[in-house]
Write an enzyme that holds these catalytic residues in place. Sequence first.
Site, PDB file in Angstrom:
ATOM      1  N   CYS A  92       0.833  -1.207   0.000  1.00 24.89           N
ATOM      2  CA  CYS A  92       0.000   0.000   0.000  1.00 24.89           C
ATOM      3  C   CYS A  92       0.875   1.267   0.000  1.00 24.89           C
ATOM      4  O   CYS A  92       1.530   1.542  -0.991  1.00 24.89           O
ATOM      5  CB  CYS A  92      -0.970  -0.043   1.187  1.00 24.89           C
TER       6      CYS A  92
ATOM      7  N   HIS B  58      -3.697  -5.202   0.295  1.00 25.77           N
ATOM      8  CA  HIS B  58      -3.194  -5.635   1.611  1.00 25.77           C
ATOM      9  C   HIS B  58      -3.187  -7.162   1.721  1.00 25.77           C
ATOM     10  O   HIS B  58      -4.215  -7.750   2.044  1.00 25.77           O
ATOM     11  CB  HIS B  58      -4.079  -5.048   2.720  1.00 25.77           C
TER      12      HIS B  58
ATOM     13  N   GLU C 253      -2.030  -8.894   4.038  1.00 26.22           N
ATOM     14  CA  GLU C 253      -2.108  -9.335   5.442  1.00 26.22           C
ATOM     15  C   GLU C 253      -3.537  -9.483   5.958  1.00 26.22           C
ATOM     16  O   GLU C 253      -3.752 -10.103   6.992  1.00 26.22           O
ATOM     17  CB  GLU C 253      -1.327  -8.357   6.341  1.00 26.22           C
TER      18      GLU C 253
ATOM     19  N   SER D 269      -2.453 -12.852  36.819  1.00 30.25           N
ATOM     20  CA  SER D 269      -3.720 -12.129  36.731  1.00 30.25           C
ATOM     21  C   SER D 269      -4.873 -13.057  36.395  1.00 30.25           C
ATOM     22  O   SER D 269      -6.022 -12.637  36.378  1.00 30.25           O
ATOM     23  CB  SER D 269      -3.609 -11.075  35.637  1.00 30.25           C
ATOM     24  N   GLY D 270      -4.561 -14.319  36.075  1.00 32.61           N
ATOM     25  CA  GLY D 270      -5.607 -15.225  35.602  1.00 32.61           C
ATOM     26  C   GLY D 270      -5.677 -15.202  34.084  1.00 32.61           C
ATOM     27  O   GLY D 270      -6.294 -16.055  33.468  1.00 32.61           O
ATOM     28  N   GLY D 271      -5.041 -14.224  33.452  1.00 32.70           N
ATOM     29  CA  GLY D 271      -5.043 -14.107  31.994  1.00 32.70           C
ATOM     30  C   GLY D 271      -4.009 -15.029  31.370  1.00 32.70           C
ATOM     31  O   GLY D 271      -3.143 -15.577  32.052  1.00 32.70           O
ATOM     32  N   VAL D 272      -4.096 -15.152  30.037  1.00 30.31           N
ATOM     33  CA  VAL D 272      -3.243 -16.124  29.353  1.00 30.31           C
ATOM     34  C   VAL D 272      -1.760 -15.724  29.408  1.00 30.31           C
ATOM     35  O   VAL D 272      -0.887 -16.576  29.598  1.00 30.31           O
ATOM     36  CB  VAL D 272      -3.748 -16.379  27.897  1.00 30.31           C
ATOM     37  N   ASP D 273      -1.452 -14.432  29.302  1.00 31.33           N
ATOM     38  CA  ASP D 273      -0.037 -14.034  29.202  1.00 31.33           C
ATOM     39  C   ASP D 273       0.742 -14.356  30.477  1.00 31.33           C
ATOM     40  O   ASP D 273       1.790 -15.009  30.431  1.00 31.33           O
ATOM     41  CB  ASP D 273       0.085 -12.532  28.894  1.00 31.33           C
ATOM     42  N   SER D 274       0.237 -13.875  31.611  1.00 32.46           N
ATOM     43  CA  SER D 274       0.996 -14.121  32.844  1.00 32.46           C
ATOM     44  C   SER D 274       0.993 -15.614  33.176  1.00 32.46           C
ATOM     45  O   SER D 274       1.983 -16.136  33.701  1.00 32.46           O
ATOM     46  CB  SER D 274       0.439 -13.289  34.002  1.00 32.46           C
ATOM     47  N   SER D 275      -0.081 -16.326  32.824  1.00 31.62           N
ATOM     48  CA  SER D 275      -0.131 -17.759  33.126  1.00 31.62           C
ATOM     49  C   SER D 275       0.914 -18.523  32.309  1.00 31.62           C
ATOM     50  O   SER D 275       1.615 -19.391  32.829  1.00 31.62           O
ATOM     51  CB  SER D 275      -1.522 -18.333  32.833  1.00 31.62           C
TER      52      SER D 275
END
Length: 536
Positions: free
Chosen positions: A79, A167, A169, A221-227
């Site tokens: 683009c 595009h 992507e 935090s219970g979230g995927v990243d920190s887990s």
Amino acid sequence: MQQKIIILDFGSQTTQLIGRRVRELDTFCEILPYNKFPVGDESVIGVILSGSPFSVHDPEAFKVDLSQFVGRIPVLGICYGAQFISYANGGKVEKADSREYGRANLCTFDGDNPLFKGFVANSQVWMSHGDTITAIPEGYKCIASTANVKFAAYASETQPVWAVQFHPEVFHTTQGTQLLRNFVVDICHSRQDWSAASFVDTTVAELKAQVGDDRVILGLSGGVDSSVAAVLLNRAIGKNLTCIFVDHGMLRKNEFRDVMHDYECLGLNVIGVDASKKFFADLAGVSDPEQKRKIIGRDFIEVFNAEAKKIKDAKWLAQGTIYPDRIESLNITGKVIKSHHNVGGLPKEMHLSLCEPLKWLFKDEVRRVGRQLGMPEHLITRHPFPGPGLAVRILGDITPEKVRILQDADDIYIRGLRDYKVKLSGEEARRVLAAGVPANMKDGEIEVSLYDQIWQAGTILLSTVRSVGVMGDERTYEHPVALRAVTSTDAMTADWAHLPYDFMAKVSNEIINKVRGVNRVCYDISSKPPSTIEWE
Ligand code: XMP
């Protein structure tokens, strides 16, 4: 040496998407501001120039010195990237008669050009530009056109330079991944050795070397990243990792208990701290969204730090920071809409060094790594949840009773989304699969839950509003809840999800019948922008 593709960012909304598509080809890539090309870095095997909100003719348009890489390694302009290559080499870029936006088809293309290997006739592409190339530079040739765009793609006759005005992507470009594969694998010769398995092996070895026998603290935090960060570190250093999970009282129904149980099953050394009384006390009477965020952020750091200080000989603070959090944004508007709070820093006197094992990963890669580590699917596919939790989903001040009402309504909604199965095909199916949802394609269709089909869902308690209803023979005068569900790839933009009517009818009925304090259910049909995902 880890090979990489460099994506130079000229400020397009889809730059991160280019990065994710390249990573899906098992190839490492880095997104850098347009003027930060790493000259002299031998590991760079190709460069992609992104789109941009600017026209090449704008005085403030971002410009790059192409001689840093043209003729040395393969280049693909997308683009604005394509228009800039043309403009910088003596071609012509002019305002298009009408903005070229939406689906188009490549009515002609050069099938012998390596960029179009495997392309079928009339392949669908996605256009989104206000300017258009009206003449390509000398030494370049047109390699694809649509009905309205003559230079849909062009290439140099002497150097490894390709440019596309569409595009590749985005999903609406149906052979976009094929085009990127042709560039990354065939033209740049990627070894395709970036995978979840190789990431786990090298990261575990690196963490062992980096941290050694030191003790590490990590905020869950219970979230995927920190887990995922915790499980990865646990694999590397075992009991030298101590995780802290703070319950501020505004998590989803039973979430603290359920997630603690998951963490214990995963063998994590985790301290759960119920600090809800402190948070409720400090939030009493506060209605302003930014005030709520500030109080929760401050209290969170206080509680976390008090626990962390008990771990006397800790040397490291680990965080689940992921790549999109770190990409140096060109921040074209420069305005702050909401001050998001994340796990805050520890006091300086503790002298902790930062350890961020996921700092190179996109969200879908974090999920793949989680699966590679054998984590349960419900932890991996969990929707994003704001740090301040239900506090920013209750309009007005917060009380434990309001949180209880919201938790009950939200629990019905989220369980409903998990239970309701839908069949998807075409673009929708590809989008869900690319986000890392595990499903098998059968006869061109996949079956997933509504929960897995959407980016994020939540319930909002409109506790500043009351409306009249009737239950049995009784008049009610209670609060409405709003249900929100959005599809998105990165939370920067989002569309409201078109949930089936029969699903909405069932959930609405169940909430009004079962949740004391709610007598009306609405569905939020606003997209971002102009609305945001959270109401506060
Ligand atoms: P908005 O509401 O800005 O949300 O469209 C975009 C994404 O960010 C999440 N969000 C937050 N996350 N602390 C967080 O950690 C916050 O204060 C916060 N506010 C919004 C939101 O859930 C969505 O995924």
